[in-house]
Enzyme design. Sequence first.
Site, PDB file in Angstrom:
ATOM      1  N   GLY A   1      -9.838   5.789  -1.553  1.00 62.08           N
ATOM      2  CA  GLY A   1      -9.143   6.579  -2.562  1.00 62.08           C
ATOM      3  C   GLY A   1      -8.363   7.748  -2.022  1.00 62.08           C
ATOM      4  O   GLY A   1      -7.906   8.612  -2.781  1.00 62.08           O
TER       5      GLY A   1
ATOM      6  N   GLU B   1     -13.422   2.994   3.088  1.00 63.21           N
ATOM      7  CA  GLU B   1     -12.547   1.868   2.757  1.00 63.21           C
ATOM      8  C   GLU B   1     -11.114   2.325   2.455  1.00 63.21           C
ATOM      9  O   GLU B   1     -10.644   2.235   1.316  1.00 63.21           O
ATOM     10  CB  GLU B   1     -13.125   1.104   1.566  1.00 63.21           C
TER      11      GLU B   1
ATOM     12  N   ARG C   1      -4.487   2.247   0.855  1.00 65.11           N
ATOM     13  CA  ARG C   1      -3.191   2.902   0.630  1.00 65.11           C
ATOM     14  C   ARG C   1      -2.859   3.864   1.772  1.00 65.11           C
ATOM     15  O   ARG C   1      -1.715   3.935   2.231  1.00 65.11           O
ATOM     16  CB  ARG C   1      -3.256   3.675  -0.696  1.00 65.11           C
TER      17      ARG C   1
ATOM     18  N   CYS D   1      14.620  -8.688 -17.473  1.00 67.41           N
ATOM     19  CA  CYS D   1      14.987  -8.578 -18.886  1.00 67.41           C
ATOM     20  C   CYS D   1      13.919  -7.785 -19.634  1.00 67.41           C
ATOM     21  O   CYS D   1      13.233  -8.294 -20.517  1.00 67.41           O
ATOM     22  CB  CYS D   1      15.146  -9.981 -19.478  1.00 67.41           C
TER      23      CYS D   1
END
Length: 428
Positions: free
Chosen positions: A245, A287, A290, A358
């Site tokens: 995190g 862990e 990111r 779209c």
Amino acid sequence: MKLHGSLNIKGNDLFIGNIKVVDIAKKFNTPCYVMDENLIRENINRFKNSIGNENKVVYAGKTFLNTHMVKILKEENICLDVVSDGELYIAHSSGFNMEKIVFHGNNKSYDEIKMGVQLKVGRFVCDSIEELEILENVSKEFNRKSKVFIRVNLGIDAHTHEYIKTSCIDSKFGISKDIDKISNILFKYRNSCNIEIVGFHCHIGSQIFSKEAFIDEVDEMFKLINDIKVIDKNFEINELNLGGGFGIYYTKDDTPVTIEEYVECIVDRVNYNCSKFNFNVPKLYIEPGRSIVGNAGMTIYEIGNIKEIEGIRNYVSVDGGMTDNIRTALYGSDYECLISNKACEEKSYKATISGKCCESGDVLIRDAFISKPERGDILAIFSTGAYCHSMSSNYNKLRKPPIVFFYNDNLKLVTKRESFEDLIRLDV
């Protein structure tokens, strides 16, 4: 605007290393994901050096995973967290050491658990009592003793986006912090021939900038461990997985601390609590995902239609969109960008960078300030290494972009652009 890793500006052009970004667009077409392998490896080693050889860095595969990324993880000798049979298959087919797999998932199917047992994964993260029961039965069937982390919901609100909070009280993840329930689980499986509970796992959210949130996480976990030990004198914590995190920079509004500061605050707080409660220091797992690949990624697009609505908004449309980066539409995420062939020109043109799907919500960046755009310009959006490819789709039957890795001044195509044939390959 912040350039990460190998990105740099020469003259009026954006480069990665010594390669012009516009030349990457010419060679591989757009949209195209570009990953800076130099920065990925640097980040991995910063985590490894910070946490120490006795502990484990576990890359969160959900962030970005393909066979080339697995190759990097193998070479850098770290572990891999998977959350599905698909991610496990990619790891196994790439020759990854299954002992270094941590198998997550809040609702693993019987077949996924069976696959994990058969492949002899190193650790299961069990999210419920039911999963433990299934895992014990499957492990018995294959004469295995599976090692397990119990995932605990500590009830911490880490002040992240609602959709990426994972440890507040109301969450689908983990077993609630109920001392009696957890003690009963530990007692039940203490003498099991097929389950070994090695420790606890927790994860309090994503894109967290506050060191205090991680300090709270460690404190709450050790309070839980101490409370259990009061009930069960024989309980020992051997391993502790504190999740990830760690926040990264996307825009000037983001204020992350360094990798070293994140890890140091966790390790120091674990040592503090072990001293406070007179515990042996457990083996630590973290862990990151990111924070390893996020800033190492860039997506390049070609600008198409430019629509100027006087007094309201300018829309600059690109040839990708929510199919290759859903995060803005899903989370309201924000990014920085640059017209790569006008890198040093005045950036006073205010625009919404929109995609070609779209959908009115197909927006990549709202209110970006860029150089005066023209059709055919190459736009680079930064810090797209995390979750963009992982969450990509074929909405509107758009084909997923290729992935190119930059390493030591060389480019390598590691994932091809999808073909039209790929769009119908599974139809019967």
